[in-house]
Design a protein around this motif. Structure first.
Motif, short mmCIF file in Angstrom:
data_model
loop_
_atom_site.label_atom_id
_atom_site.label_comp_id
_atom_site.label_asym_id
_atom_site.label_seq_id
_atom_site.Cartn_x
_atom_site.Cartn_y
_atom_site.Cartn_z
N HIS A 135 34.52 33.08 45.31
CA HIS A 135 33.42 33.23 44.76
C HIS A 135 33.12 31.69 44.29
CE1 HIS A 135 29.88 34.66 42.49
NE2 HIS A 135 30.32 35.43 41.80
N PRO A 136 32.52 30.78 45.23
CA PRO A 136 32.59 29.56 44.96
C PRO A 136 31.44 29.11 44.06
CG PRO A 136 31.59 29.93 47.09
CD PRO A 136 32.61 31.22 46.43
N THR A 137 30.46 29.72 44.14
CA THR A 137 29.22 29.33 42.87
C THR A 137 29.63 29.63 41.49
OG1 THR A 137 27.97 31.45 43.13
CG2 THR A 137 27.38 29.40 44.68
N GLN A 138 30.69 30.58 41.31
CA GLN A 138 31.00 30.93 40.01
C GLN A 138 31.89 29.83 39.55
OE1 GLN A 138 30.49 33.85 37.96
NE2 GLN A 138 31.57 32.52 36.46
N ALA A 139 32.77 29.35 40.51
CA ALA A 139 33.82 28.40 40.14
C ALA A 139 32.90 27.06 39.69
CB ALA A 139 34.59 27.92 41.31
N LEU A 140 31.84 26.85 40.71
CA LEU A 140 30.89 25.63 40.28
C LEU A 140 30.02 25.72 38.84
CD1 LEU A 140 29.50 25.28 43.78
CD2 LEU A 140 30.79 23.45 42.68
N LEU A 141 29.78 27.07 38.50
CA LEU A 141 28.97 26.97 37.11
C LEU A 141 30.31 26.91 36.18
CD1 LEU A 141 29.35 29.84 35.41
CD2 LEU A 141 28.12 30.74 37.54
N ASP A 142 31.29 27.37 36.32
CA ASP A 142 32.42 27.26 35.32
C ASP A 142 32.76 25.70 35.16
OD1 ASP A 142 32.51 29.89 35.13
OD2 ASP A 142 34.23 30.16 36.36
N VAL A 182 43.60 33.66 32.48
CA VAL A 182 44.29 34.62 31.89
C VAL A 182 43.71 36.18 32.49
CG1 VAL A 182 45.05 35.61 29.83
CG2 VAL A 182 44.68 33.54 29.58
N GLY A 183 44.68 36.77 32.77
CA GLY A 183 44.10 38.26 33.12
C GLY A 183 44.88 38.67 34.55
N ASP A 184 43.86 39.46 35.00
CA ASP A 184 43.86 40.06 36.41
C ASP A 184 43.99 39.17 37.59
OD1 ASP A 184 44.14 41.87 38.54
OD2 ASP A 184 42.45 42.87 37.97
N VAL A 185 44.64 38.20 37.92
CA VAL A 185 44.81 37.29 38.83
C VAL A 185 44.72 37.89 40.21
CG1 VAL A 185 45.74 35.18 39.86
CG2 VAL A 185 45.57 35.74 37.19
N LEU A 186 45.58 38.96 40.45
CA LEU A 186 45.66 39.44 41.71
C LEU A 186 44.42 40.16 42.30
CD1 LEU A 186 47.70 40.89 43.59
CD2 LEU A 186 47.73 42.81 42.19
N HIS A 187 43.68 40.45 41.51
CA HIS A 187 42.40 41.11 42.09
C HIS A 187 41.08 40.03 42.10
CE1 HIS A 187 44.60 44.73 41.06
NE2 HIS A 187 44.18 45.06 42.48
N SER A 188 41.35 38.97 41.50
CA SER A 188 40.12 37.88 41.01
C SER A 188 39.78 36.86 42.05
CB SER A 188 40.61 37.53 39.73
OG SER A 188 39.49 36.66 39.36
N ARG A 189 38.72 37.12 42.63
CA ARG A 189 38.13 35.91 43.28
C ARG A 189 37.77 34.75 42.62
NH1 ARG A 189 33.89 40.35 45.18
NH2 ARG A 189 32.38 40.42 43.39
N VAL A 190 37.54 35.13 41.28
CA VAL A 190 37.09 34.12 40.37
C VAL A 190 38.36 33.09 40.19
CG1 VAL A 190 36.25 33.38 38.01
CG2 VAL A 190 35.28 35.19 39.38
N ALA A 191 39.30 33.50 39.87
CA ALA A 191 40.76 33.03 39.59
C ALA A 191 40.92 32.16 40.99
CB ALA A 191 41.89 34.09 39.15
N ARG A 192 41.02 32.50 41.90
CA ARG A 192 41.44 31.84 43.41
C ARG A 192 40.45 30.70 43.38
NH1 ARG A 192 42.96 36.97 44.07
NH2 ARG A 192 44.96 37.18 45.38
N SER A 193 39.05 30.85 43.22
CA SER A 193 37.99 30.02 43.42
C SER A 193 38.26 28.87 42.31
CB SER A 193 36.37 30.43 43.34
OG SER A 193 36.30 31.52 44.39
#
Length: 340
Positions: A135-142, A182-193
């Motif tokens: 989820h690249p744009t989420q990572a960019l806004l973060d 922190v949290g559900d890293v396994l299912h998170s595209r936000v964490a990976r990005s």
């Protein structure tokens, strides 16, 4: 900029900083009476959403309309997809209509890449979230939010910000900053990005999760992993809480919600362990009382609403750089006066 934005890992440090600097320029529109630019006038952008979304969809739509683009909103529910139409047929339909760019969210990891490389449509593709992948744009806004909070604001041209100061955010990355996810890293595209992009920008990332929610192969990611949330909080500049994605779970990954909240939820006592300058982030939607308490979510240190606002600026920047041009995002009136 590359033709497509599929993964945060595809961005170089200079490309990521360029997007953040351009977003700072776009943010200056918020102070104008008319918050629009003519940059994409005559261009048609399709928001192709095969998965439910609130923040991402309306953020992209707002960004597109502020750049004066014509917008087509496509949702799988109520479309021919519910009758069995394939991604290929949908893409060829959009190509026949003549769309100039596609923003796609899909439940299958890899769908945006497939759309971008298949030849079904000749238009830039922006990944708005695919499965548990990216989820690249989420990572960019973060990253944009973090840079504003931890480094400073400033326009890409070095002009003063709205409060009259010239702070040094533009052109800078997040080197030396420490972010705990922190949290559900396994299912998170936000964490990976975020792991990919924050590492590219020089930040140090630590993942905190129950052992059952840590992905296989995480040792190859550019980050550290711990299971002790309390131990990780005192040394971080930002803590990012993730939503527990029950819709992607097919097994019991933790005993109860109460147990999860006790071990991995962020409450006022844990927030007090953070350094005074540290911020609390969440990509949304929040599950209050489980991963984050209402007291923390509503505190001044929580940037959730700020992230949503910044998402529009970042997505405007991405669309501008992919479809617009190489000229400055906002043209400035000349300071010279003509002689009478």
């Amino acid at each position: 900029m590359k033709r497509h934005l599929i993964s945060a890992a595809d961005l170089t440090r200079d490309e990521a900083v360029l997007i953040l600097d351009t977003a700072e320029e776009m943010a200056r529109l918020a102070d104008r009476p008319i918050k629009k630019l003519p940059t994409l006038r005559g261009r048609t952008i399709c928001n192709l959403f095969f998965e439910d979304s609130t923040r991402t969809r309306i953020s992209f739509e707002a960004a597109e309309k502020r750049l004066s683009a014509d917008v087509i909103n496509f949702t799988a529910k109520g479309s021919s997809v519910s009758k069995g139409e394939s991604l290929k047929d949908t893409a060829q339909t959009l190509a026949a209509i003549g769309v100039d760019a596609v923003v796609i969210r899909h439940h299958a990891s890899g769908a945006p890449y497939r759309l971008a490389t298949s030849g079904w449509i000749d238009a830039p593709v922006i990944n708005a979230g695919d499965g548990t992948h990216q989820h690249p744009t989420q990572a960019l806004l973060d990253a944009f939010t973090l840079r504003r909070r931890l480094v400073g604001r400033g326009s890409a041209t070095g002009r003063p910000t709205g409060d009259g100061t010239a702070r040094g955010g533009s052109g800078r990355d997040l080197s030396g900053r420490r972010v705990t996810i922190v949290g559900d890293v396994l299912h998170s595209r936000v964490a990976r990005s975020n792991v990919d992009l924050l590492h590219t920008l020089g930040a140090e990332v630590t993942l905190v999760a129950p052992p059952t929610l840590v992905p296989v192969g995480v040792e190859d990611w550019p980050c550290e992993v711990t299971y002790d949330l309390d131990g990780a909080l005192s040394a971080c500049d930002a803590v990012m809480m993730l939503r527990v994605q029950r819709e992607r779970m097919n097994a019991a990954f933790f005993p109860t919600e109460r147990e999860y909240a006790r071990r991995y939820g962020l409450d006022a006592a844990r927030m007090a362990r953070l350094p005074d300058h540290a911020v609390v982030m969440h990509p949304g939607p929040m599950v209050r009382g489980m991963e984050i308490t209402a007291e923390v979510a509503d505190s001044p240190r929580c940037t959730v609403v700020e992230q949503v606002a910044n998402g529009v600026f970042v997505r405007m920047a991405v669309l501008y750089l992919l479809l617009g041009g190489s000229e400055p995002a906002l043209t400035q009136p000349s300071s010279r006066t003509e002689e009478k």
